[in-house]
Design a protein around this motif. Structure first.
Motif, PDB file in Angstrom:
ATOM      1  N   GLN A 173       1.541  60.123  51.432  1.00  0.00           N
ATOM      2  CA  GLN A 173       0.397  60.177  50.530  1.00  0.00           C
ATOM      3  C   GLN A 173       0.282  61.581  49.980  1.00  0.00           C
ATOM      4  OE1 GLN A 173      -3.240  58.551  52.098  1.00  0.00           O
ATOM      5  NE2 GLN A 173      -4.498  59.760  50.730  1.00  0.00           N
ATOM      6  N   LYS A 218      -1.821  53.870  57.768  1.00  0.00           N
ATOM      7  CA  LYS A 218      -2.039  54.279  59.160  1.00  0.00           C
ATOM      8  C   LYS A 218      -1.099  53.553  60.116  1.00  0.00           C
ATOM      9  CE  LYS A 218      -6.891  55.305  58.366  1.00  0.00           C
ATOM     10  NZ  LYS A 218      -8.270  54.891  58.634  1.00  0.00           N
ATOM     11  N   ASP A 232      -8.031  51.087  49.145  1.00  0.00           N
ATOM     12  CA  ASP A 232      -8.454  50.846  50.529  1.00  0.00           C
ATOM     13  C   ASP A 232      -7.355  50.159  51.341  1.00  0.00           C
ATOM     14  OD1 ASP A 232     -10.905  51.974  49.975  1.00  0.00           O
ATOM     15  OD2 ASP A 232     -11.917  50.048  49.663  1.00  0.00           O
ATOM     16  N   ARG A 265      -4.489  52.606  52.058  1.00  0.00           N
ATOM     17  CA  ARG A 265      -4.865  53.610  53.065  1.00  0.00           C
ATOM     18  C   ARG A 265      -4.885  53.010  54.473  1.00  0.00           C
ATOM     19  NH1 ARG A 265      -9.288  56.991  49.569  1.00  0.00           N
ATOM     20  NH2 ARG A 265      -7.791  58.505  48.751  1.00  0.00           N
ATOM     21  N   LYS A 266      -5.360  51.775  54.606  1.00  0.00           N
ATOM     22  CA  LYS A 266      -5.359  51.120  55.912  1.00  0.00           C
ATOM     23  C   LYS A 266      -3.928  50.880  56.395  1.00  0.00           C
ATOM     24  CE  LYS A 266      -9.804  48.833  55.483  1.00  0.00           C
ATOM     25  NZ  LYS A 266     -10.489  47.575  55.185  1.00  0.00           N
ATOM     26  N   ILE A 307       0.351  56.854  46.928  1.00  0.00           N
ATOM     27  CA  ILE A 307       0.580  56.409  48.306  1.00  0.00           C
ATOM     28  C   ILE A 307       1.825  55.523  48.296  1.00  0.00           C
ATOM     29  CG2 ILE A 307      -0.321  55.175  50.309  1.00  0.00           C
ATOM     30  CD1 ILE A 307      -3.141  55.689  49.202  1.00  0.00           C
TER      31      ILE A 307
END
Length: 134
Positions: A84, A78, A71, A74-75, A93
């Motif tokens: 990824q 951005k 998590d 992934r945050k 990632i």
């Protein structure tokens, strides 16, 4: 006035990269202290000055903690330079951040239950910090 706006924009850009490194670094530090993981760390020093040139940390975690890292990565992907990809049941990632003092690369290798699964068995987080010369 124009120089002031450029300076503020530059500082905000650097702050977002530092935020990524701080959040993931804090998670690694917290988990390495509380246990249920494997942490390996290595430091490369200049033989003449004993100054640190590069630091590498590798943290391996089980499924309970791996989801938190997925998590977080992934945050941060951005907001930062990132790549990824998913190959079968492996999710990779990569983030890179640049500050005036160092270049940092964060890599997450997560091994999922299956090719389309979102459940993670275990993950390996690698952090490479290369100091910039002044």
């Amino acid at each position: 006035m124009r120089q002031f706006i450029i300076c503020i924009t530059l500082l905000l850009g650097l702050a977002s990269g530092m935020q990524a490194q701080n959040k993931i670094d804090k998670m690694v530090e917290r988990l390495s202290i509380t246990g249920n993981c494997k942490l390996t760390s290595a430091v490369l020093r200049n033989p003449d000055t004993r100054e640190i040139q590069k630091t590498v940390k590798v943290l391996e975690v089980t499924s309970l903690n791996a989801d938190d890292f997925i998590d977080a990565f992934r945050k941060e992907a951005k907001k930062n330079n990132s790549h990824q990809e998913r190959k079968g049941s492996e999710l990779i990632i990569t983030l890179d951040t640049h500050t005036p003092t160092a270049n940092r690369i964060y890599m997450l290798e997560a091994h999922m239950n299956g090719p389309k699964s979102s459940l993670c068995n275990w993950a390996k987080i690698t952090i490479i910090v290369k100091r910039r010369k002044n």
